[in-house]
Design a protein around this motif. Structure first.
Motif, PDB file in Angstrom:
ATOM      1  N   TYR A  37       0.790  -1.161   0.096  1.00 17.14           N
ATOM      2  CA  TYR A  37      -0.138   0.064   0.009  1.00 17.14           C
ATOM      3  C   TYR A  37       0.755   1.467   0.107  1.00 17.14           C
ATOM      4  N   TYR A  39       1.155   5.141   0.062  1.00 16.75           N
ATOM      5  CA  TYR A  39       0.182   6.275   0.445  1.00 16.75           C
ATOM      6  C   TYR A  39       0.638   7.490   0.419  1.00 16.75           C
ATOM      7  N   LEU A  43      -1.090   8.481   7.267  1.00 16.40           N
ATOM      8  CA  LEU A  43      -2.273   7.466   7.740  1.00 16.40           C
ATOM      9  C   LEU A  43      -2.220   7.541   9.065  1.00 16.40           C
ATOM     10  N   ASP A  45      -4.191   5.661  12.634  1.00 15.49           N
ATOM     11  CA  ASP A  45      -4.227   4.316  13.049  1.00 15.49           C
ATOM     12  C   ASP A  45      -5.655   3.932  12.462  1.00 15.49           C
ATOM     13  N   ASP A  47      -7.097   4.568   9.452  1.00 16.62           N
ATOM     14  CA  ASP A  47      -6.964   4.191   8.323  1.00 16.62           C
ATOM     15  C   ASP A  47      -6.185   3.053   8.017  1.00 16.62           C
ATOM     16  N   ARG A  48      -5.023   2.793   8.735  1.00 15.94           N
ATOM     17  CA  ARG A  48      -4.325   1.553   8.596  1.00 15.94           C
ATOM     18  C   ARG A  48      -5.332   0.293   8.861  1.00 15.94           C
ATOM     19  N   GLU A  49      -6.035   0.373  10.059  1.00 13.78           N
ATOM     20  CA  GLU A  49      -7.051  -0.580  10.303  1.00 13.78           C
ATOM     21  C   GLU A  49      -7.846  -0.868   9.236  1.00 13.78           C
ATOM     22  N   LEU A  52      -6.232  -2.632   6.473  1.00 17.32           N
ATOM     23  CA  LEU A  52      -6.093  -4.026   6.850  1.00 17.32           C
ATOM     24  C   LEU A  52      -7.226  -4.722   6.845  1.00 17.32           C
ATOM     25  N   PHE A  71       3.325  -0.893   4.167  1.00 23.88           N
ATOM     26  CA  PHE A  71       2.730   0.359   3.831  1.00 23.88           C
ATOM     27  C   PHE A  71       4.146   1.229   3.537  1.00 23.88           C
TER      28      PHE A  71
END
Length: 117
Positions: A37, A39, A43, A45, A47-49, A52, A71
């Protein structure tokens, strides 16, 4: 804004792929999928969640796989002159450089004909 690439290696992950997660107990599954990914802005947390969770949703039906999401930040947008064919080959070349991949096009008249080699 981000770019998500799923690259099926059509092979098992190396034994050292799982070492950071499982120490000496890693037994590779039948298929290793490389997920990256890229970006354009920071990002959170959340966004990352979300990313995922999205990837898990895409791959949850696929049996016997190993993957991890890598990432990384990119400086520029990938530009493409869709829906015309102009720029399509150049876009895939940019994707290959950005993600360090070797995606090849047999028929660049359609998005449905992008093949991995």
């Amino acid at each position: 804004m981000g770019y998500l690439l799923l690259f099926d290696t059509f092979s098992k992950a190396s034994d050292k792929f799982g070492t950071p997660f499982f120490e000496d107990d890693f037994e590779p599954n039948e298929n290793h999928i490389v997920i990256q990914y890229a970006y354009r802005s920071d990002l959170t947390d959340m966004d990352r969640e979300f990313i995922l969770s999205f990837v898990e949703g895409l791959l949850s039906f696929k049996p016997s796989i190993d993957y991890v999401v890598d990432f990384f930040y990119v400086e520029q947008d990938l530009e493409f002159d869709y829906p015309t064919n102009s720029g399509f080959v150049e876009l895939v070349e940019k994707i290959n450089r950005l993600f360090n991949r070797n995606i090849m096009i047999n028929d660049f008249q359609s998005f449905n004909n992008i093949l991995q080699q």
